[in-house]
Scaffold this active site. Structure first.
Site, PDB file in Angstrom:
ATOM      1  CE  LYS A  12      -1.263   1.563   3.869  1.00 25.11           C
ATOM      2  NZ  LYS A  12      -0.520   2.852   3.834  1.00 25.11           N
ATOM      3  CG  ASP A 147      -2.358   1.456   7.169  1.00 26.00           C
ATOM      4  OD1 ASP A 147      -3.083   2.452   7.000  1.00 26.00           O
ATOM      5  OD2 ASP A 147      -1.118   1.516   7.203  1.00 26.00           O
TER       6      ASP A 147
END
EC number: 2.7.1.148
Length: 293
Positions: A12, A147
């Site tokens: 990410k 996250d």
């Protein structure tokens, strides 16, 4: 379950990261555009041994050193425990074994552990019976970490709150990306302690970018509010950024998350790959390729 199931856990990348405020409990509020690179870990799910619903874990790969398959701290095993409790009826859940091929640097600002946890949830949902509504799945993801929710779908998204609030991202143009990690650990709490105590408003983004030039133009006026603090904690990050900015074809270089991985955007995956030789240094992890659609 018969055979082996696989899931990828993609890196990410925060194309920008604004710290917009702070909650009374001390957690910082963020505004960020997250995208996913082709780089990632791989999880393989095999039939396991032990009691009903038992999940065991082995960790292999170039970044396996230092990672422990501990049920209290490892996000994959924590994800399994949460999902097992959510599904219930443990006696009907077969034991499973996960092998994590750890290809992403650890604690490096690209959500590797969060992506692994999300991939584990996807794998286990394929192997165990039971229907977990998306709302409950995302709640489990939030419990694992801010996250993790964005890593469930592994699609570009606008992150808000402490990272758990997700909104649609602008449509992204095809582009290339290079990731560089200097190999030095950076403590996220230390970075937050070192940052200037100021806040940045949330960004205004279009619904789509027609090309890389337009995307870079808009991203260039935004920031990663943790970058200067991370460079103070780990000066090598500044060296990485300087090298990336000088790479042929680099359109934009910036740090992702709280560091230490930095990224550069290019016109195409091939342009990123062509520039890799100019960036590589001993001890650095370098990857080049494309951004996931």
């Amino acid at each position: 379950m018969t055979g082996t199931l696989y899931e990828s856990a993609h890196a990410k990348i925060n194309l920008y990261l604004h710290v917009t405020g702070r909650r009374p409990d001390g957690y910082h509020l963020l505004d960020s555009l997250a995208v996913f690179a082709g780089a990632g870990d791989t999880l393989a799910l095999h039939p396991g041994h032990g009691g009903a619903g038992a999940v065991s874990l082995d960790i292999t790969g170039p970044f396996a050193a230092g990672l422990v398959a501990d049920a209290d701290s490892n996000l994959i095993l924590r994800a399994a425990r949460l999902l097992r409790a959510e599904i219930g009826g443990t006696d009907r859940l077969e034991p499973l074994h996960i092998v994590l091929d750890k290809r992403l640097p650890v604690a490096s600002g690209i959500g590797g552990g969060s992506a692994d946890a999300a991939a584990a949830l996807r794998l286990l949902l394929r192997a165990w019976p039971g229907n977990v509504p998306r709302e409950r799945l995302m709640a489990l993801a939030v419990e694992l970490g801010a996250d993790v929710p964005v890593c469930i779908d592994q699609r570009a998204a606008r992150m808000g709150g402490v990272g758990e609030r997700l909104d649609p991202a602008p449509a992204l143009p095809p582009c290339g990306m290079m990731l560089v990690n200097c190999g030095e650990a950076v403590s996220t709490p230390a970075v937050f302690r070192s940052r200037a105590p100021v806040f940045t408003p949330a960004a205004t983004l279009p619904t789509a970018w027609p090309d890389v030039a337009a995307m870079v133009r808009d991203l260039s006026v935004l920031t990663n509010d943790l970058q200067d603090a991370a460079c103070a904690v780990c000066p090598t990050i500044r060296t990485v950024l300087d090298v990336l900015e000088a790479a042929p074809g680099c359109r934009l270089a910036r740090m992702s998350g709280s560091g230490a991985t930095c990224f550069a955007l290019f016109d195409s995956p091939q342009a990123a790959q062509d520039a890799q030789a100019a960036v590589e240094r001993p001890g650095w992890w370098v990857w080049s390729g494309g951004v996931c659609p």
